[in-house]
Enzyme design. Structure first.
Site, mmCIF file in Angstrom:
data_model
loop_
_atom_site.group_PDB
_atom_site.id
_atom_site.type_symbol
_atom_site.label_atom_id
_atom_site.label_comp_id
_atom_site.label_asym_id
_atom_site.label_seq_id
_atom_site.Cartn_x
_atom_site.Cartn_y
_atom_site.Cartn_z
ATOM 1 N N ARG A 255 -14.958 12.354 8.554
ATOM 2 C CA ARG A 255 -13.657 12.992 8.793
ATOM 3 C C ARG A 255 -13.363 14.038 7.722
ATOM 4 N NH1 ARG A 255 -9.827 8.311 8.357
ATOM 5 N NH2 ARG A 255 -8.232 9.877 8.708
ATOM 6 N N HIS B 204 0.853 -1.189 0.000
ATOM 7 C CA HIS B 204 0.000 0.000 0.000
ATOM 8 C C HIS B 204 0.888 1.237 0.000
ATOM 9 C CE1 HIS B 204 -3.373 2.661 0.933
ATOM 10 N NE2 HIS B 204 -2.548 3.268 1.769
ATOM 11 N N LYS C 83 -8.893 -1.750 5.742
ATOM 12 C CA LYS C 83 -9.176 -2.189 4.362
ATOM 13 C C LYS C 83 -8.184 -3.256 3.927
ATOM 14 C CE LYS C 83 -9.010 2.111 3.291
ATOM 15 N NZ LYS C 83 -9.093 3.517 3.000
ATOM 16 N N SER D 45 -7.841 3.413 9.244
ATOM 17 C CA SER D 45 -8.486 3.482 7.932
ATOM 18 C C SER D 45 -7.725 2.630 6.905
ATOM 19 C CB SER D 45 -8.536 4.949 7.493
ATOM 20 O OG SER D 45 -8.952 5.063 6.166
ATOM 21 N N ASP E 245 -15.134 2.142 7.609
ATOM 22 C CA ASP E 245 -14.112 3.104 7.200
ATOM 23 C C ASP E 245 -14.697 4.102 6.211
ATOM 24 O OD1 ASP E 245 -11.458 4.254 6.704
ATOM 25 O OD2 ASP E 245 -11.759 3.378 4.731
HETATM 26 N N1 URA Z 1 -5.720 6.883 3.242
HETATM 27 C C1 URA Z 1 -6.749 6.160 3.766
HETATM 28 O O1 URA Z 1 -7.112 5.129 3.238
HETATM 29 N N2 URA Z 1 -7.370 6.640 4.862
HETATM 30 C C2 URA Z 1 -7.001 7.778 5.501
HETATM 31 O O2 URA Z 1 -7.586 8.140 6.500
HETATM 32 C C3 URA Z 1 -5.931 8.511 4.947
HETATM 33 C C4 URA Z 1 -5.290 8.023 3.825
#
Ligand code: URA
Length: 471
Positions: A204, A118, A223, A219, A197
């Site tokens: 947010r 990621h 995932k 977050s 999320d």
């Molecule tokens: N990337 C994400 O997936 N979530 C966040 O909160 C910030 C960056």
């Protein structure tokens, strides 16, 4: 700890949550367990710097997803976390509760170890497109669920979709089967992966609570852990074109991701890598897809190849198919040389409906009809290339989006002719713009030129890999 407040909006797409049933002001919803403190009490505890218990965090996430906790209560809690932070144990509980708010992909039928990568996002960051098939060719399964571009950073899904016919949507069963059969699948987030999320991010995004290390950690990891992986390699970008502008903020995020990922039972390593200048020579979806495929042909720019090998070597080690870093790099280089990485990408593109000729010959990926060189009047060396400015220019040209519901133009973008340290002379092109019909080449050209700092002193590019954070 709160990160720098000027950070731009990152990848996940918010969606309106108006339809959800709110709880009564100040009152826990009827389904809220009487064994727990009330929601206002929990918010107050976090506001005052206290810690929340795992069961409390689970109940909050569960109640939020079910509509038993109002958006305003969840927003207040996010703000309390923004200011007071969370312990690694609290962040782990939040991560796992958000992961479990949806489906966790069952990848037990895939025999190879499953490892994903990621990136926190950057300008010209097309690494996933060449990295995933290359790693799969070396025997590690890569079940990759990616995002779209939002703001000045691009997204893997938009780049993949510039390959004609390529589909990033697929059911979970088909996803697992493709990972089993080919070793790799590249898809977008399904509605049932970490829905908490998606909802929390939407709040947010509109309550100035994105830039919180524990909330970002939960977050990202919720995932990724829902993909059913054994290990995760993180590329935390640092610099002007990155989400985290300073090394201190990026390091804090990387440390949190590694700590929480480890507490969640996964093998996690984070690289801090430079995002002062764009990665590679292209910005824009089709241009970047083409450049990433070139890497699998043994061509392409050196910085892109190097990041691919660095992250790939870590994935091979996590996948237990290499003895050490040297061995891992040798295997990856061999998979470029013998075209096995290319063969995996061809199979992935074929399986996901794309035109496999684009893999064999990346020059067949469609390109813009208007290509305009942007020349300088200066003599000297390129000292800086402003990744943020070029990322924002890409968005203005239509390569990216500022709202989640916008479409992108796959063909527009920027090709760098000069990189940091290169010599330039008057009349030479520093870059070229790939434009769509009717676009203002003068305006965009001026913006592109302003992103290049040219001076008399020689310059060298900043080091690509800044540090690596392990458990
Ligand atoms: N990337 C994400 O997936 N979530 C966040 O909160 C910030 C960056």
């Amino acid at each position: 700890m709160a990160a720098k407040k000027s950070a731009p909006k990152p990848a996940p797409q918010p969606e309106p949550t108006k339809a959800r049933k709110p709880a009564k002001t100040g009152e826990p919803a009827s389904a809220w367990s009487s064994a727990l403190p009330t929601v206002p009490e929990l918010i107050a505890r976090k506001r005052d710097g206290g810690a929340l218990q795992t069961a409390e965090i689970q109940a909050i996430v569960d109640g939020f997803v079910k509509g038993q906790i109002a958006d305003y209560q969840m927003s207040a809690l996010a703000m309390a976390v923004f200011f007071k932070g969370m312990t690694p144990e609290e962040t782990t509980a939040l991560t796992l509760a958000m992961r479990d708010s949806g489906r966790v992909v069952d990848t037990k039928s895939v025999r190879a170890r499953k490892v994903d990568k990621h990136s926190t996002g950057g300008v010209g960051d097309k690494v996933s497109l060449c990295l995933a098939p290359l790693v799969a060719a070396c025997g590690v399964a890569v079940p990759m669920v990616s995002g779209r571009g939002l703001g000045h950073t691009g997204g893997t899904l938009d780049k993949l979709e510039s390959i004609p016919g390529f589909s990033v949507s697929m059911g979970v069963e088909q996803f697992v089967q493709q990972v089993r059969d080919i070793g790799c699948a590249l898809i977008g987030q399904t509605a049932d992966i970490a829905p908490a999320d998606k909802r929390l991010y939407a709040l947010r995004d509109v309550t100035a609570t994105v830039e919180s290390i524990p909330l970002i950690t939960a977050s990202i990891l919720s995932k990724k852990l829902a993909e059913g992986i054994d290990g995760l390699v993180l590329d935390v970008k640092v610099g002007r074109g990155a989400f985290m502008k300073t090394e201190a903020d990026a390091r804090a995020l990387a440390q949190s991701l590694v700590r929480v990922g480890t507490l969640a039972g996964k093998e996690v390593t984070a690289y801090l890598t430079s995002m002062e200048a764009p990665l590679g020579r292209t910005i824009g979806n089709a241009l970047e897809a083409r450049e990433a495929i070139e890497i699998l042909h043994g061509k392409g720019p050196q910085d892109l190849r190097e990041i691919t090998l660095v992250l790939g070597a870590e994935m091979l080690l996590m996948g237990r198919v290499a003895k050490n870093d040297r061995d891992a790099r040798r295997k990856l280089e061999a998979a470029i040389q013998d075209r096995s990485g290319l063969r995996v990408l061809r199979q992935v593109v074929d399986a996901q409906g794309g035109d496999p000729r684009c893999v064999e010959d990346p020059s067949t990926i469609p390109r813009a009809s208007r290509i305009v060189p942007i020349t300088t009047s200066k003599r000297g060396h390129v000292q800086k290339i402003d990744a943020l400015a070029l990322g924002q220019l890409g968005v203005a040209m239509g390569a990216g989006r500022t709202r989640a519901d916008q479409a992108v133009d796959p063909l527009v973008g920027i090709v760098l002719h000069k990189q940091i340290g290169d010599k330039v002379a008057p009349g030479e092109a520093v870059c070229e713009l790939h434009l769509s019909k009717g676009q203002d080449e003068k305006l965009f050209g001026e913006r592109a030129l302003a992103a290049f700092t040219i001076g008399s002193a020689a310059a060298t590019p900043p080091p690509l890999v800044i540090d690596v954070i392990r458990k």
